[in-house]
Design an enzyme around this catalytic site. Structure first.
Site, mmCIF file in Angstrom:
data_model
loop_
_atom_site.group_PDB
_atom_site.id
_atom_site.type_symbol
_atom_site.label_atom_id
_atom_site.label_comp_id
_atom_site.label_asym_id
_atom_site.label_seq_id
_atom_site.Cartn_x
_atom_site.Cartn_y
_atom_site.Cartn_z
ATOM 1 N N HIS A 177 7.227 72.317 45.520
ATOM 2 C CA HIS A 177 8.109 71.363 44.348
ATOM 3 C C HIS A 177 7.464 71.100 43.147
ATOM 4 O O HIS A 177 7.973 71.673 42.107
ATOM 5 C CB HIS A 177 8.400 69.988 45.075
ATOM 6 C CG HIS A 177 8.954 69.231 43.984
ATOM 7 N ND1 HIS A 177 10.175 68.658 43.786
ATOM 8 C CD2 HIS A 177 7.981 68.076 43.204
ATOM 9 C CE1 HIS A 177 10.222 67.824 42.860
ATOM 10 N NE2 HIS A 177 9.175 67.649 42.415
ATOM 11 N N PRO B 13 15.484 61.980 34.831
ATOM 12 C CA PRO B 13 15.704 60.454 35.723
ATOM 13 C C PRO B 13 16.847 61.026 36.728
ATOM 14 O O PRO B 13 18.000 61.170 36.558
ATOM 15 C CB PRO B 13 15.996 59.622 34.801
ATOM 16 C CG PRO B 13 15.788 60.021 33.513
ATOM 17 C CD PRO B 13 15.898 61.496 33.477
ATOM 18 N N LEU B 14 16.171 61.335 38.369
ATOM 19 C CA LEU B 14 17.493 61.964 38.952
ATOM 20 C C LEU B 14 18.598 61.040 39.227
ATOM 21 O O LEU B 14 18.706 59.726 39.064
ATOM 22 C CB LEU B 14 16.519 61.985 40.520
ATOM 23 C CG LEU B 14 15.310 63.025 40.484
ATOM 24 C CD1 LEU B 14 14.717 62.902 41.702
ATOM 25 C CD2 LEU B 14 15.718 64.470 39.997
ATOM 26 N N HIS C 64 23.108 34.736 36.016
ATOM 27 C CA HIS C 64 23.997 35.191 35.249
ATOM 28 C C HIS C 64 23.435 35.048 33.598
ATOM 29 O O HIS C 64 24.345 35.412 32.684
ATOM 30 C CB HIS C 64 25.527 34.587 35.456
ATOM 31 C CG HIS C 64 26.077 35.108 36.504
ATOM 32 N ND1 HIS C 64 25.547 35.172 37.625
ATOM 33 C CD2 HIS C 64 27.355 35.900 36.326
ATOM 34 C CE1 HIS C 64 26.522 35.938 38.626
ATOM 35 N NE2 HIS C 64 27.465 36.253 37.951
ATOM 36 N N GLU D 204 28.066 49.602 37.041
ATOM 37 C CA GLU D 204 27.446 49.379 35.682
ATOM 38 C C GLU D 204 26.625 50.755 35.527
ATOM 39 O O GLU D 204 26.839 51.443 34.400
ATOM 40 C CB GLU D 204 26.796 48.244 35.315
ATOM 41 C CG GLU D 204 27.687 46.910 35.629
ATOM 42 C CD GLU D 204 27.846 46.463 36.887
ATOM 43 O OE1 GLU D 204 27.293 47.124 37.958
ATOM 44 O OE2 GLU D 204 28.683 45.437 36.946
ATOM 45 N N HIS E 157 7.449 72.875 38.006
ATOM 46 C CA HIS E 157 7.976 72.734 39.229
ATOM 47 C C HIS E 157 8.507 74.165 39.596
ATOM 48 O O HIS E 157 9.764 74.563 39.062
ATOM 49 C CB HIS E 157 9.255 71.888 39.572
ATOM 50 C CG HIS E 157 8.665 70.403 39.136
ATOM 51 N ND1 HIS E 157 8.403 69.933 37.809
ATOM 52 C CD2 HIS E 157 8.507 69.411 39.682
ATOM 53 C CE1 HIS E 157 8.223 69.003 37.843
ATOM 54 N NE2 HIS E 157 7.977 68.384 39.009
#
Ligand SMILES: Cc1ncc(C[n+]2csc(CCOP(=O)(O)OP(=O)(O)O)c2C)c(N)n1
Ligand SMILES: [Mg+2]
Length: 685
Positions: free
Chosen positions: A277, A131-132, A490, A429, A29
């Site tokens: 990019h 991982p953005l 759940h 989370e 990139h």
């Protein structure tokens, strides 16, 4: 050469190294490094308190490249500043972290210039990104960590920890939900040691952000409670420097800098296009771009005379001076506060203080028993008192997860009380996972907690924990169908299998309260592995350890809990967690009928896999083919232990909403079924 010219030369060196490396690799990139070279130059050479000679100096400012695809920015700056390499034992190796040769071999096997920034693989990388969104979210954990460390260890006249955290991100990072969760938490906590810089280039892979991302991002950050600044030209180094200075002066809130930039800056045909990019510019375009920079068109991997010296005179000199004065300060600190200094030493090496496991509870045999989460709460409260830097919390479920530290003085971490050890992540989370990683990267022993089902919401960060080899702790409760009435939304099913599949992650599902104690005893000394605890909501009978093998067997991952009278089992029942008692009950019935059964408690596949073959074969003798695994979870993967001739009583569907007893009946988690299946395996009626 005038100073301005030298600065331009240094900036263009970052740009052209990036361009050449991507071209040589035929992948990567280039566009973002071309645009952000002035930013990275300014942060590193003008602002950051970082000594390239000692990239693990505890009071260094942290730099996070959340848009990890722009990794050539990091490889260039680490190379040009001659940042030194350190090994896994935190020893300096006496050679640079990233050599020019590594950059020539960008993205090739074993190069210290891999595709994305990798913590542990390249010294000077503070966290793995790619991982953005993860990088910025992790930076919030780093900022919380700095505040906590400062609160505990700084003394009047001794600002031992006063570092800042800089994180650079792109449009992608800010579209990701994890970044929003983390920004919201950072704003709430008023983390004024944290600065995010957004590369506002309006470009992502599919084109202009007009097609996806049109909200008012600055207004969003204002609403989160951040100070928002704007620099309208990514090439304006003085403005960038000024904005960074404003950040350092800002109190009570984090800073968000909007930096307007042009991806592929300087490339006549590719600037401001998505093509800049993620693909090499191409040889002809490279020549044109270098011409635009006033660079020799055919030179490759060129570091012009004076550039290394320029960085040595900037960050090199400043960093060395700062580190030396810190080292002197810390020597005085050690003399005045020897115990605190020892804590800092231990923490840096990820070691535990003497007596870290004193007063751990032992639970007496009790047929009514104790819930896994209850036992865990008791253990955590002991450990947190023995290990001052063990802290954490839950994503708004502390009363259910039993993770609250309730002893006198534990405190709650808030903007005004940064020494508190109870973190309140809120219902976030994913950010919690990243924050736990950021705390762990700050050498704090950190835990996060929620219902096991919602481990999915944190899984990307847990995976990064394992990839980074961080000793994070995740306490997940309500680990099976036990919250019955809440129903299938759940009730975890595939979660154990999915976490067991993460390389290097230790997943533990203890079968009674004493196994919970032993699980913590096993995981606390881990230095390079994250651990997940899957704990029961409901009470589990506490086994009588005078009749059954000691719970210390947990440290081997699986152990023979009770054997056939006289040994030589003909059938083996293997269980974890709440199903252990089921296996024991079935075993008693089988033995009463003259069937030689053995029960193996298997709280952790991961730990068991690391035992020598002789041990594994002694627990699961290869000759015994009649094997039955019982676990309230997906049966996926159990074949490896029960073999072709064995069976699994597990879950093949989602659960249902009903009281636990009825669910146990519906899904077959009853001693009678275990007995019947064991007999079937043996061909008996
Ligand atoms: C979680 C995640 N999703 C998708 C990707 C793949 N990806 C890498 S870069 C990118 C575009 C990012 O755009 P932006 O952040 O604006 O970066 P720029 O091109 O401006 O440098 C995408 C989709 C990723 N790395 N991580
Ligand atoms: Mg972009």
């Amino acid at each position: 050469m005038t100073d301005d010219k030298m600065v331009q030369l240094a900036v263009n060196t970052i740009r052209t190294l990036s361009i050449d490396a991507v071209q040589a690799a035929k992948s990567g990139h280039p566009g973002t490094p071309m645009a952000l070279a002035p930013l990275v130059y300014t942060i590193w050479n003008r602002a950051m308190r970082f000594d390239p000679q000692d990239p693990i100096w505890p009071n260094r400012d942290r730099f996070v490249l959340s848009n990890g695809h722009a990794s050539m920015l990091l490889w260039s700056i680490l190379h040009l500043t001659k940042t030194q390499a350190v090994d896994a034992d935190y020893e300096s190796l006496g050679h640079p972290s990233v050599s020019l040769d590594d950059i020539r071999r960008f993205r090739q096997l074993d190069s210290r210039a891999p595709g994305h920034p990798e913590y542990r693989w390249v010294s000077g990388v503070e966290t793995t990104t790619g991982p953005l969104g993860q990088g910025v979210a992790t930076s919030v954990g780093m900022a919380i960590g700095q505040k906590w460390l400062a609160s505990r260890y700084n003394k009047p006249g001794f600002p031992v920890f006063d570092y800042d955290i800089y994180a650079v991100c792109g449009d992608g990072c800010l579209m990701e939900g994890v970044a929003s969760e983390a920004a919201s938490l950072a704003g709430h906590l008023g983390l004024d040691n944290l600065c995010w810089i957004w590369d506002n280039n309006h470009i992502t892979i599919e084109g202009d952000t007009r097609i996806t991302f049109t909200e008012d991002v600055a207004a969003r950050f204002l609403a989160y409670g951040w100070n928002v600044l704007r620099v309208g030209d990514a090439n304006d180094i003085d403005r960038i420097e000024h904005a960074l200075a404003v950040f350092r002066k800002t109190e009570g809130r984090p800073t968000f800098i909007v930096l307007d930039s042009h991806i592929g800056y300087g490339s006549p045909h590719k600037q401001d296009t998505p093509e800049a990019h993620g693909e090499p510019l191409g040889e002809e375009e490279i020549r044109l771009t270098k011409r635009a920079y006033g660079w020799p068109e055919d030179a490759q991997f060129l570091v012009p005379d004076g550039v290394y010296d320029h960085f040595a005179a900037g960050i090199g000199k400043r960093g060395a001076t700062l580190r030396k004065s810190w080292t002197a300060l810390f020597t005085d600190y050690r003399a005045k506060f020897p115990e605190l200094a020892t804590e800092i030493d231990l923490m840096q090496r990820r070691e535990l203080p003497a007596g870290w496991d004193r007063n751990l509870p032992t639970f007496p045999a009790d047929p009514k028993g104790v819930a896994g989460r209850e036992a865990s709460g008791k253990v955590l409260n002991v450990l947190a008192q023995n290990v001052p830097w063990l802290l954490g919390g839950s994503a708004d479920l502390a009363p259910s997860n039993k993770t609250a530290l309730t002893y006198e003085g534990a405190g709650s971490f808030q903007a005004g009380t940064p020494g508190g050890k109870n973190l309140h992540y809120g219902i976030r989370e994913h950010a919690m996972g990243a924050v736990v990683n950021g705390l762990s990267l700050s050498k704090i022993r950190a835990f996060g907690s929620t219902f096991f089902i919602f481990s999915d919401y944190a899984r990307p960060a847990i995976r990064l924990s394992a990839l980074m080899e961080l000793p994070t702790i995740f306490v997940f409760t309500h680990d099976a169908m036990s919250d019955g009435e809440d129903g299938p939304t759940h009730q975890p099913v595939e979660h154990l299998a999915s976490l067991r599949a993460i390389p290097g992650l230790v997943t533990l599902r203890p079968g009674d309260a004493n196994e919970v104690v032993e699980a913590y005893r096993y995981l606390m000394p881990l230095r390079h592995e994250p651990a997940v605890l899957a704990l029961s909501r409901q009470p589990l009978p506490t086994l009588d350890r005078t009749r059954y093998a000691p719970a210390a067997g947990v440290a081997k991952g699986a152990y023979v809990l009770v054997d056939a009278p006289g040994g030589k089992p003909e059938v083996i029942l293997i269980a974890s967690g709440s199903e252990l008692i089921l296996a024991v009950q079935a075993h008693e019935k089988l033995v009463a009928e003259g069937i030689r059964s053995r029960v193996v408690s298997m709280p952790s596949w991961d730990i068991f896999e690391h035992q020598p073959k002789e041990y594994r074969d002694s627990v699961l003798p290869p000759a015994v083919k009649a094997r039955l695994a019982i676990e309230q979870a997906s049966t996926f993967g159990w074949e490896r232990y029960v073999g072709d001739a064995g069976r699994v009583i597990g879950m093949k569907t989602f659960g249902a909403s009903a009281p636990l007893k009825e669910l146990q009946k519906r899904f077959g988690f009853e001693p009678e079924r275990v007995v019947a299946t064991a007999k079937e395996l043996l061909g008996r009626k």
